[in-house]
Design an enzyme around this catalytic site. Structure first.
Site, PDB file in Angstrom:
ATOM      1  N   SER A  68       0.799  -1.224   0.000  1.00  0.00           N
ATOM      2  CA  SER A  68       0.000   0.000   0.000  1.00  0.00           C
ATOM      3  C   SER A  68       0.834   1.278   0.000  1.00  0.00           C
ATOM      4  O   SER A  68       0.379   2.299  -0.489  1.00  0.00           O
ATOM      5  CB  SER A  68      -0.954  -0.001   1.194  1.00  0.00           C
ATOM      6  OG  SER A  68      -0.249  -0.168   2.405  1.00  0.00           O
ATOM      7  N   HIS A  91      -5.502  -3.158  -2.748  1.00  0.00           N
ATOM      8  CA  HIS A  91      -5.191  -2.252  -3.868  1.00  0.00           C
ATOM      9  C   HIS A  91      -5.082  -3.003  -5.181  1.00  0.00           C
ATOM     10  O   HIS A  91      -4.530  -2.498  -6.149  1.00  0.00           O
ATOM     11  CB  HIS A  91      -3.865  -1.526  -3.601  1.00  0.00           C
ATOM     12  CG  HIS A  91      -3.900  -0.680  -2.384  1.00  0.00           C
ATOM     13  ND1 HIS A  91      -4.377   0.616  -2.394  1.00  0.00           N
ATOM     14  CD2 HIS A  91      -3.553  -0.938  -1.110  1.00  0.00           C
ATOM     15  CE1 HIS A  91      -4.297   1.107  -1.177  1.00  0.00           C
ATOM     16  NE2 HIS A  91      -3.804   0.190  -0.372  1.00  0.00           N
ATOM     17  N   LYS A  99     -11.814   0.953  -1.775  1.00  0.00           N
ATOM     18  CA  LYS A  99     -10.830   1.621  -2.642  1.00  0.00           C
ATOM     19  C   LYS A  99     -11.369   1.667  -4.071  1.00  0.00           C
ATOM     20  O   LYS A  99     -12.226   2.475  -4.352  1.00  0.00           O
ATOM     21  CB  LYS A  99      -9.477   0.956  -2.462  1.00  0.00           C
ATOM     22  CG  LYS A  99      -8.921   1.395  -1.091  1.00  0.00           C
ATOM     23  CD  LYS A  99      -7.762   0.670  -0.539  1.00  0.00           C
ATOM     24  CE  LYS A  99      -7.494   1.234   0.857  1.00  0.00           C
ATOM     25  NZ  LYS A  99      -6.633   0.393   1.666  1.00  0.00           N
TER      26      LYS A  99
END
Ligand SMILES: *Cc1c(COP(=O)(O)O)cnc(C)c1O
Length: 376
Positions: free
Chosen positions: A182, A210, A232
């Site tokens: 990250s 991610h 996200k």
């Protein structure tokens, strides 16, 4: 309560002295790209909204419809009465998307990791974690009471040495890592990790918060436990685990962060379903953030981006804070990342690229970064 006040004040003074105190800055996100902060409009490179779906009309409409139909909150834990009908639809979609038998949605990614790991590992077990794993994997590791050892970042040889030396002393072994790191944006070697896990009868858990929009080899690797977030690229809120049916059934009945925490608001679940609709209808969308990040790293002469996350490591917190302020003057929001989020001496700018970032603004940002951080 003067001693408590003194305690808090002296802690704060120490953090202030080290430039490590954090403050909340009111930020209005106008859309998936632009924000208002301190009375200024800034182009954000500090949102994880990779596909700009937080403000997508279809996602917002699904959210609003869910509020109208099911109310603002879930009313209780999913295991009591909070398991509204949208959950089953989302879990089916997530499992299909990740190619697993089943899925379980949690209140957040953090809650997912804090809940899943203690279900799978206990006092007699070994947990091996990449040293740059996300904070919530460490939280889950601590709560599990397993023996925790770290391996050097992406170092398969080190992991194998630890397995060879210690696997035999433990009933079960769980390997945990981020898929996309990250704060560094690099990728875990998933195929090597899964092969090693097979060889040593260890279980592999990958935090893929991610992971979307990245051409990693995750799809080809055998990953027992695929964890991720709805917060996200999906533009909503919540966390999930995709795994085999029996594993999901066990997690649903044992994970304390699922059992003892209220279900997600229906609007969050509906938004995630709508986001999946959009991503599945437009396969090229997910490739765009990486392409944008790579155009930036090329323009800056940095190593080619492997994911939409690009770190610019500056060293001391003061250097990162200074660079962030200068970029803000130029109209860019690029928040400084300091310890303990990253190791001491590696404070940095962390840029997150999204599908919608305008190319001319990326070029201007690259120019600003080159002036600010001269390359050798
Ligand atoms: C953001 C993040 C999480 C936490 O997910 P939330 O849904 O925001 O709680 C977990 N793991 C990684 C690697 C992350 O980057």
């Amino acid at each position: 309560m003067p001693s408590l006040d003194d305690f808090a004040r002296s802690k704060l003074a120490a953090l202030d002295g080290a430039l490590l105190r954090r403050r909340l800055a009111e930020t209005v996100r106008e859309d998936g790209l632009w924000v208002r902060r301190n009375g200024r409009r800034l182009l954000s490179f500090s949102c994880n909204d990779y596909l700009n779906l937080t403000h997508h009309p279809q996602v917002k409409a699904a959210s609003i419809a869910a509020v109208e139909r099911y109310g603002a909150g879930a009313g209780a834990s999913r295991l009591v009465s909070g398991n509204h009908p949208l959950y089953a639809e989302l879990e089916t979609r997530l499992a299909r998307w990740k190619g697993t038998e089943s899925a379980c949605v949690f209140g957040s990614g953090y809650l997912a990791n804090a809940g899943i790991i203690p279900v799978l590992a206990g006092e007699d077990d070994l947990l091996l974690a990449d040293e740059l794993s996300h904070a919530c994997l460490w939280a889950g590791a601590r709560l599990s009471r397993a023996r925790v050892m770290t391996f050097r970042h992406n170092d398969i040889g080190h992991l194998e040495a630890l397995l060879a030396a210690h696997r035999g002393d433990h009933a079960h072994t769980l390997i945990v890592t981020d898929g996309v790191f990250s704060m560094d944006g690099d990728l875990a070697p998933l195929r090597e990790l899964s092969a090693l896990a097979r060889r040593y009868d260890a279980w592999l858990m990958v935090d893929d918060a991610h992971g979307l929009g990245v051409p990693g080899d995750g799809a080809k690797a055998e990953i027992d436990l695929q964890m991720g977030t709805l917060s996200k690229a999906l533009g909503s809120y919540g966390g999930y685990l995709c795994a085999a049916q029996a594993v999901i059934d066990l997690v649903r009945t044992r994970a304390r962060t699922l059992i003892y925490s209220t279900g997600l608001p229906p609007a969050s679940v509906a938004a995630a379903i709508a986001a999946l609709d959009i991503i599945e209808a437009d396969p090229e969308l997910a490739a765009r953030p990486l392409a944008k990040a790579q155009s930036f790293t090329r323009a800056c002469g940095l190593p080619l981006a492997q994911s939409p996350i690009v770190p610019i490591v500056l060293g001391e917190a003061s250097a990162a804070l200074y660079a962030s302020r200068r970029l803000e003057e130029e109209g860019f929001l690029v928040v400084a990342i300091r310890p303990p989020t990253v190791p001491a001496g590696t404070a940095r700018l962390r840029l997150a690229f999204s599908a919608g970032h305008p190319d001319d603004e990326i070029a201007r940002l690259a120019e600003c970064v080159r002036t600010l951080v001269p390359r050798p």
